[in-house]
Design an enzyme around this catalytic site. Structure first.
Site, short mmCIF file in Angstrom:
data_model
loop_
_atom_site.label_atom_id
_atom_site.label_comp_id
_atom_site.label_asym_id
_atom_site.label_seq_id
_atom_site.Cartn_x
_atom_site.Cartn_y
_atom_site.Cartn_z
N ASP A 110 35.30 -2.76 19.30
CA ASP A 110 36.69 -2.48 19.67
C ASP A 110 36.85 -1.60 20.90
O ASP A 110 37.98 -1.38 21.35
CB ASP A 110 37.44 -1.86 18.48
CG ASP A 110 36.75 -0.63 17.90
OD1 ASP A 110 36.19 0.18 18.68
OD2 ASP A 110 36.79 -0.46 16.66
N HIS A 125 26.80 -4.24 19.17
CA HIS A 125 27.16 -5.63 18.87
C HIS A 125 28.06 -6.24 19.94
O HIS A 125 28.68 -7.28 19.71
CB HIS A 125 27.83 -5.71 17.50
CG HIS A 125 26.91 -5.35 16.38
ND1 HIS A 125 27.35 -4.92 15.15
CD2 HIS A 125 25.55 -5.36 16.30
CE1 HIS A 125 26.32 -4.66 14.37
NE2 HIS A 125 25.22 -4.93 15.05
N CYS A 133 29.51 -16.80 29.49
CA CYS A 133 29.18 -18.23 29.52
C CYS A 133 27.73 -18.39 29.11
O CYS A 133 26.83 -17.76 29.68
CB CYS A 133 29.40 -18.80 30.92
SG CYS A 133 28.84 -20.53 31.07
N CYS A 184 33.77 -22.77 30.72
CA CYS A 184 33.56 -21.88 31.86
C CYS A 184 34.20 -22.45 33.12
O CYS A 184 33.99 -23.63 33.46
CB CYS A 184 32.06 -21.67 32.07
SG CYS A 184 31.65 -20.64 33.51
N GLY A 224 31.13 6.05 8.99
CA GLY A 224 31.90 4.85 8.74
C GLY A 224 31.12 3.56 8.71
O GLY A 224 31.63 2.51 9.08
N ASN A 250 30.96 8.45 4.91
CA ASN A 250 31.44 7.09 4.68
C ASN A 250 32.16 7.03 3.35
O ASN A 250 31.83 7.75 2.41
CB ASN A 250 30.26 6.11 4.66
CG ASN A 250 30.70 4.66 4.62
OD1 ASN A 250 31.34 4.18 5.55
ND2 ASN A 250 30.38 3.96 3.55
N CYS A 268 36.72 9.45 7.60
CA CYS A 268 36.03 9.82 8.84
C CYS A 268 36.88 10.73 9.72
O CYS A 268 36.38 11.73 10.24
CB CYS A 268 35.67 8.56 9.62
SG CYS A 268 34.62 7.39 8.75
#
Length: 281
Positions: A110, A125, A133, A184, A224, A250, A268
């Protein structure tokens, strides 16, 4: 033996955490739980609905899966794009500015750590706001692709008004059959969000950088994350192998609890804010 605090007062939790972590440098590892206060749901927290993310093999191997994903993402990414950092993100940025936190390895896509002011961030990630592409490796901003998808699918809503959003900018839609996918603009190749899918490996250079940060750290703070996915849990194992103090904050149990010196079952934002106050006052 791991010490555990369940729903403690934030100031009490901060005091205990600081005693374990020491003066730093502290490496932070974050998961979806740090972003729930920004309105982004998590995958495995208490009360989270069952989710079955699309795999890399499904995305690249089946045009129907790919169409379905891009339709959902076309709706879902806008929700993530509107979100803002919460007190937890800001607290980690404060701790970095104070010289306590050395870096953040985040499993989230995010970009809210960066928006909060954290300077040293590994997006383990990937990032929701970029598209790559698979043919020519060109990387383009997600908002530029949004313009093309909107032109190809004017007025598309997916058949729902109240959309359930997933942590990776996905959205639950009832109708995607008529959605048109963009290729693309440079080579006509397959476009994919710059996100590591289930069944796909984290780029090796990114993993190596994460291990270097573990080697340079004096302690590890996990925030978290249920640590269900190996891509993040490996850094907890590496920290434990180096006998670094480990704290996990957590809601609910994690797969790394047995390796931690202290686990804190609490929100958190509240705990991190108290921790930042403790180090910076």
């Amino acid at each position: 033996m791991t010490n555990a605090l369940a729903t403690p007062d934030p100031a009490t939790a901060a005091d205990r955490i600081r005693k374990v972590l020491g003066d730093g440098p502290v490496l932070a590892l974050t998961g979806a739980g740090i972003s729930t206060d920004s309105g982004i749901p998590d995958y495995r927290g208490p009360g989270s609905p069952p989710r079955t993310p699309m795999t890399y093999q499904q995305f690249v191997g089946d045009p129907a899966f790919r169409r379905h994903y891009w339709a959902r993402n076309h709706v879902g990414w806008r929700h993530v794009h509107r979100t803002r950092p919460n007190d937890g993100h800001r607290a980690l940025a404060r701790l970095e500015a104070a010289g306590v936190v050395s870096a953040v390895i985040t499993q989230n896509v995010d970009t809210l750590h960066e928006a909060a002011g954290s300077r040293s961030v590994i997006d383990l990630h990937g990032r929701y706001d970029r598209v790559v592409c698979l043919g020519c490796a060109a990387v383009v901003p997600r908002d530029r692709l949004a313009e093309r998808l909107t032109a190809l699918n004017p007025g598309f809503t997916g058949g729902v008004d109240d959309v359930e959003i997933a942590p990776d900018a996905d959205a639950a839609l009832s109708a995607t059959e008529d959605f048109r996918v963009a290729d693309c603009a440079d080579c006509g190749g397959m476009l994919k969000p710059d996100i590591v899918y289930f069944g796909e490996n984290v780029p090796p250079a990114r993993v190596r950088r994460g291990y270097r940060l573990v080697e340079e750290a004096a302690a590890l703070l996990v925030v978290g994350s249920s640590l269900t996915v190996l891509s993040g849990r490996r850094f907890v194992k590496a920290a434990a192998d180096r006998h670094l103090p480990i704290v996990i904050v957590n809601r609910g149990a994690t797969r790394g609890d047995a390796l931690a010196d202290l686990t804190v079952d609490a929100g958190c934002s509240e705990v991190l804010t108290a921790l930042a106050d403790s180090y910076t006052r």
